[in-house]
Motif scaffolding. Sequence first.
Motif, PDB file in Angstrom:
ATOM      1  N   ASP A  33       0.228 111.415  48.710  1.00 10.83           N
ATOM      2  CA  ASP A  33       0.387 109.972  48.535  1.00 10.83           C
ATOM      3  C   ASP A  33      -0.607 109.197  49.402  1.00 10.83           C
ATOM      4  O   ASP A  33      -0.962 108.074  49.070  1.00 10.83           O
ATOM      5  CB  ASP A  33       1.811 109.541  48.892  1.00 10.83           C
ATOM      6  CG  ASP A  33       2.821 109.973  47.852  1.00 10.83           C
ATOM      7  OD1 ASP A  33       2.407 110.209  46.696  1.00 10.83           O
ATOM      8  OD2 ASP A  33       4.022 110.072  48.191  1.00 10.83           O
ATOM      9  N   ASN A  34      -1.024 109.753  50.506  1.00  5.91           N
ATOM     10  CA  ASN A  34      -1.996 109.124  51.392  1.00  5.91           C
ATOM     11  C   ASN A  34      -3.366 109.778  51.241  1.00  5.91           C
ATOM     12  O   ASN A  34      -4.110 109.904  52.206  1.00  5.91           O
ATOM     13  CB  ASN A  34      -1.531 109.224  52.847  1.00  5.91           C
ATOM     14  CG  ASN A  34      -0.220 108.508  53.051  1.00  5.91           C
ATOM     15  OD1 ASN A  34      -0.010 107.445  52.496  1.00  5.91           O
ATOM     16  ND2 ASN A  34       0.671 109.104  53.821  1.00  5.91           N
ATOM     17  N   GLN A  38      -6.392 107.562  46.968  1.00  9.28           N
ATOM     18  CA  GLN A  38      -5.488 106.420  47.128  1.00  9.28           C
ATOM     19  C   GLN A  38      -6.047 105.438  48.153  1.00  9.28           C
ATOM     20  O   GLN A  38      -5.966 104.224  47.971  1.00  9.28           O
ATOM     21  CB  GLN A  38      -4.095 106.892  47.569  1.00  9.28           C
ATOM     22  CG  GLN A  38      -3.340 107.657  46.525  1.00  9.28           C
ATOM     23  CD  GLN A  38      -2.883 106.748  45.402  1.00  9.28           C
ATOM     24  OE1 GLN A  38      -2.647 105.566  45.598  1.00  9.28           O
ATOM     25  NE2 GLN A  38      -2.760 107.314  44.219  1.00  9.28           N
ATOM     26  N   ARG A  39      -6.615 105.957  49.211  1.00 11.10           N
ATOM     27  CA  ARG A  39      -7.192 105.105  50.257  1.00 11.10           C
ATOM     28  C   ARG A  39      -8.338 104.263  49.705  1.00 11.10           C
ATOM     29  O   ARG A  39      -8.447 103.075  50.001  1.00 11.10           O
ATOM     30  CB  ARG A  39      -7.671 106.000  51.398  1.00 11.10           C
ATOM     31  CG  ARG A  39      -8.421 105.316  52.471  1.00 11.10           C
ATOM     32  CD  ARG A  39      -7.496 104.683  53.454  1.00 11.10           C
ATOM     33  NE  ARG A  39      -8.291 104.158  54.548  1.00 11.10           N
ATOM     34  CZ  ARG A  39      -7.876 103.240  55.347  1.00 11.10           C
ATOM     35  NH1 ARG A  39      -6.673 102.753  55.218  1.00 11.10           N
ATOM     36  NH2 ARG A  39      -8.647 102.806  56.298  1.00 11.10           N
ATOM     37  N   GLU A  41      -8.811 103.366  46.528  1.00 12.23           N
ATOM     38  CA  GLU A  41      -8.252 102.376  45.615  1.00 12.23           C
ATOM     39  C   GLU A  41      -7.655 101.205  46.383  1.00 12.23           C
ATOM     40  O   GLU A  41      -7.820 100.041  46.002  1.00 12.23           O
ATOM     41  CB  GLU A  41      -7.182 103.008  44.730  1.00 12.23           C
ATOM     42  CG  GLU A  41      -7.729 103.939  43.673  1.00 12.23           C
ATOM     43  CD  GLU A  41      -6.633 104.630  42.876  1.00 12.23           C
ATOM     44  OE1 GLU A  41      -5.449 104.266  43.035  1.00 12.23           O
ATOM     45  OE2 GLU A  41      -6.968 105.534  42.096  1.00 12.23           O
ATOM     46  N   GLN A  42      -6.985 101.502  47.483  1.00  9.62           N
ATOM     47  CA  GLN A  42      -6.393 100.443  48.292  1.00  9.62           C
ATOM     48  C   GLN A  42      -7.468  99.597  48.970  1.00  9.62           C
ATOM     49  O   GLN A  42      -7.314  98.378  49.098  1.00  9.62           O
ATOM     50  CB  GLN A  42      -5.447 101.043  49.329  1.00  9.62           C
ATOM     51  CG  GLN A  42      -4.192 101.611  48.698  1.00  9.62           C
ATOM     52  CD  GLN A  42      -3.356 102.430  49.657  1.00  9.62           C
ATOM     53  OE1 GLN A  42      -3.760 102.699  50.783  1.00  9.62           O
ATOM     54  NE2 GLN A  42      -2.179 102.825  49.203  1.00  9.62           N
ATOM     55  N   GLU A  43      -8.566 100.204  49.368  1.00  9.27           N
ATOM     56  CA  GLU A  43      -9.669  99.435  49.960  1.00  9.27           C
ATOM     57  C   GLU A  43     -10.268  98.471  48.937  1.00  9.27           C
ATOM     58  O   GLU A  43     -10.569  97.325  49.262  1.00  9.27           O
ATOM     59  CB  GLU A  43     -10.755 100.367  50.493  1.00  9.27           C
ATOM     60  CG  GLU A  43     -10.379 101.119  51.739  1.00  9.27           C
ATOM     61  CD  GLU A  43     -10.211 100.206  52.938  1.00  9.27           C
ATOM     62  OE1 GLU A  43     -10.918  99.184  53.039  1.00  9.27           O
ATOM     63  OE2 GLU A  43      -9.349 100.522  53.777  1.00  9.27           O
ATOM     64  N   GLN A  45      -8.700  97.218  46.363  1.00  7.08           N
ATOM     65  CA  GLN A  45      -7.680  96.194  46.136  1.00  7.08           C
ATOM     66  C   GLN A  45      -7.674  95.177  47.282  1.00  7.08           C
ATOM     67  O   GLN A  45      -7.568  93.977  47.042  1.00  7.08           O
ATOM     68  CB  GLN A  45      -6.312  96.850  45.998  1.00  7.08           C
ATOM     69  CG  GLN A  45      -5.223  95.910  45.560  1.00  7.08           C
ATOM     70  CD  GLN A  45      -3.897  96.639  45.356  1.00  7.08           C
ATOM     71  OE1 GLN A  45      -3.710  97.762  45.825  1.00  7.08           O
ATOM     72  NE2 GLN A  45      -2.996  95.992  44.670  1.00  7.08           N
ATOM     73  N   ILE A  46      -7.822  95.640  48.508  1.00  4.09           N
ATOM     74  CA  ILE A  46      -7.878  94.735  49.661  1.00  4.09           C
ATOM     75  C   ILE A  46      -9.091  93.820  49.554  1.00  4.09           C
ATOM     76  O   ILE A  46      -9.003  92.610  49.806  1.00  4.09           O
ATOM     77  CB  ILE A  46      -7.908  95.540  50.979  1.00  4.09           C
ATOM     78  CG1 ILE A  46      -6.529  96.148  51.243  1.00  4.09           C
ATOM     79  CG2 ILE A  46      -8.339  94.672  52.152  1.00  4.09           C
ATOM     80  CD1 ILE A  46      -6.497  97.130  52.391  1.00  4.09           C
ATOM     81  N   ARG A  47     -10.225  94.361  49.145  1.00  8.61           N
ATOM     82  CA  ARG A  47     -11.433  93.554  48.990  1.00  8.61           C
ATOM     83  C   ARG A  47     -11.229  92.469  47.928  1.00  8.61           C
ATOM     84  O   ARG A  47     -11.602  91.309  48.131  1.00  8.61           O
ATOM     85  CB  ARG A  47     -12.620  94.439  48.625  1.00  8.61           C
ATOM     86  CG  ARG A  47     -13.931  93.683  48.614  1.00  8.61           C
ATOM     87  CD  ARG A  47     -15.110  94.541  48.245  1.00  8.61           C
ATOM     88  NE  ARG A  47     -15.133  95.782  49.001  1.00  8.61           N
ATOM     89  CZ  ARG A  47     -15.595  96.928  48.520  1.00  8.61           C
ATOM     90  NH1 ARG A  47     -16.054  96.999  47.294  1.00  8.61           N
ATOM     91  NH2 ARG A  47     -15.607  98.008  49.267  1.00  8.61           N
ATOM     92  N   ASP A  48     -10.613  92.827  46.798  1.00  7.29           N
ATOM     93  CA  ASP A  48     -10.342  91.839  45.754  1.00  7.29           C
ATOM     94  C   ASP A  48      -9.373  90.768  46.237  1.00  7.29           C
ATOM     95  O   ASP A  48      -9.562  89.573  45.967  1.00  7.29           O
ATOM     96  CB  ASP A  48      -9.767  92.522  44.510  1.00  7.29           C
ATOM     97  CG  ASP A  48     -10.774  93.405  43.800  1.00  7.29           C
ATOM     98  OD1 ASP A  48     -11.993  93.215  44.027  1.00  7.29           O
ATOM     99  OD2 ASP A  48     -10.346  94.284  43.027  1.00  7.29           O
TER     100      ASP A  48
END
Length: 112
Positions: A33-34, A38-39, A41-43, A45-48
Amino acid sequence: MAERFGSVWRFLSHNKYWIVIFLGVLIVGFLDDNSFLQRMEQEFQIRDLKSQIQEYNDRYESDSRQLRELNRNPKAIEKIARERYFMKADDEDIFVLSDDARPTVIANETTE
């Protein structure tokens, strides 16, 4: 059959550490999960989300400036009413010019 099993067993026993390392990297890198994927994709998403926050902050600043101007200057209300809502004073006329192309009329051709 016994030779194949023996050669596989020798391979596993000689390379057991490499196999465990490979499986660990596979699990941590891709299946967990980590995981690394995944990391990433989350980066993204954070940028967007940060760019959206910046857009909303800019819009907020613009609207706040406009609201302050409306509260200070009654002529600004009149200007907005004229520009956006095409309101006018009693003694004036408003002409709205449009850049839209006029629709072309196609003649209805019938053959008899």
